[in-house]
Design an enzyme around this catalytic site. Structure first.
Site, mmCIF file in Angstrom:
data_model
loop_
_atom_site.group_PDB
_atom_site.id
_atom_site.type_symbol
_atom_site.label_atom_id
_atom_site.label_comp_id
_atom_site.label_asym_id
_atom_site.label_seq_id
_atom_site.Cartn_x
_atom_site.Cartn_y
_atom_site.Cartn_z
ATOM 1 N N TYR A 184 0.785 -1.321 0.071
ATOM 2 C CA TYR A 184 -0.078 0.056 -0.024
ATOM 3 C C TYR A 184 0.827 1.379 -0.049
ATOM 4 O O TYR A 184 0.520 2.363 -0.877
ATOM 5 C CB TYR A 184 -0.923 0.167 0.965
ATOM 6 C CG TYR A 184 -2.087 1.077 0.974
ATOM 7 C CD1 TYR A 184 -2.939 0.806 0.047
ATOM 8 C CD2 TYR A 184 -1.965 2.289 1.930
ATOM 9 C CE1 TYR A 184 -4.167 2.007 0.177
ATOM 10 C CE2 TYR A 184 -3.153 3.177 1.892
ATOM 11 C CZ TYR A 184 -3.793 3.010 0.971
ATOM 12 O OH TYR A 184 -5.128 4.073 0.791
ATOM 13 N N LYS A 188 0.937 4.289 -2.923
ATOM 14 C CA LYS A 188 0.756 5.311 -2.683
ATOM 15 C C LYS A 188 1.682 6.796 -2.787
ATOM 16 O O LYS A 188 1.731 7.579 -3.260
ATOM 17 C CB LYS A 188 -0.185 5.644 -1.250
ATOM 18 C CG LYS A 188 -1.360 5.116 -1.277
ATOM 19 C CD LYS A 188 -2.421 5.452 -2.510
ATOM 20 C CE LYS A 188 -3.673 4.716 -2.311
ATOM 21 N NZ LYS A 188 -4.758 5.671 -3.113
#
Length: 270
Positions: A184, A188
């Site tokens: 993640y 991002k």
């Protein structure tokens, strides 16, 4: 500590039903986004659903996309109730062919594309030792490859129009890190870098690119995975949707290249 942002699993709060459904508006032309067309990914719940509702209320025609087709269909009556054109599109953003076809369908059915919101996101919360190659690729494909693919194809049409807006929904996970979220964070941080690179490259063509660093929101994406979080310390996704609306309504001479939208009670950032 966890975060935030997009939209995979269950019914969102608020859904598009959170806004009133007026009869078709005879003075629709007075609404600020009348005549513009937006494609919003991850639109079935969470921030995507809230933003679709906000854009429709401003007169924007919509293609609402999500990997969950059934949930999208449930949202259509509320969007259409704003007197705009709206269609649902089942879409896996990480599929290169599907991403290209999504932009082509938007232009074919709506006549143009003015706004692309890369909001779809997913996560696999596991330590590195348990994270499979398939898990890693799924997160990277959805959160980073998908926005690249959609922006690439949307920008080609926006250049021919001489204007457009691309909004990339990042996260405080693009600014800091916590355990068990390597995929993640990588996606991002990468999305934030991609967004700034596109801002630099596309601004000469009249295309504005905005990265949204969103803090924790009251969405199933966050609360279903981290039930220990206190919902009262998180923000309503509709508040983040209003911040994005503000960026889209700026005069064309200005752009918000990056915005950070946090709950007042945010404890994880900065």
């Amino acid at each position: 500590m966890a975060d935030l942002n997009a939209s995979p699993s269950t019914t969102a709060q608020p859904s598009v039903d959170a806004l009133p459904d007026p009869a078709p508006d005879p003075i629709r032309w007075q609404r600020p986004l009348h005549g513009r067309v937006a494609l919003v990914t991850g639109a079935a719940s969470g921030l995507g659903a809230a933003l679709a509702a906000v854009l429709a209320a401003e007169g924007c025609d919509l293609v609402a996309a999500d990997i969950r087709a059934d949930a999208l269909q449930m949202a259509m009556p509320a969007l259409l109730g704003h007197g705009v054109r709206a269609s649902a599109l089942a879409l896996d953003v990480g599929d290169p062919g599907a991403a290209r076809a999504a932009i082509e369908r938007c232009v074919a059915t709506m006549g143009r594309i003015d706004i692309l919101v890369n909001n779809a996101g997913t996560d696999v919360t596991l330590p590195l030792s348990d994270l499979s190659e398939q898990d890693w690729l799924r997160v990277i494909n959805t959160n980073l490859n998908g926005p690249f693919l959609l922006a690439k194809h949307a920008a080609a049409h926006m250049r021919s129009q001489g204007s457009g807006d691309i909004v990339n929904v990042a996260s405080t996970a693009a600014k800091r890190a916590w355990p068990n979220a390597s995929a993640y964070h990588a996606s991002k941080w990468g999305l934030l870098g991609l967004s700034h690179a596109l801002h630099a490259e596309l601004r000469p063509h009249g295309i504005r690119v905005t990265a949204v660093v969103a803090g924790g929101m009251r969405t199933p994406f966050l609360l279903d995975r981290f039930p220990e979080l206190d919902p009262t310390r998180l923000q309503d996704p509709a508040s983040v949707a209003q911040a994005i609306r503000h960026a889209l309504l700026l005069p064309r001479e200005s752009v918000i290249a990056e915005m950070t939208v946090l709950p007042m009670q945010e404890t994880s950032w900065p």
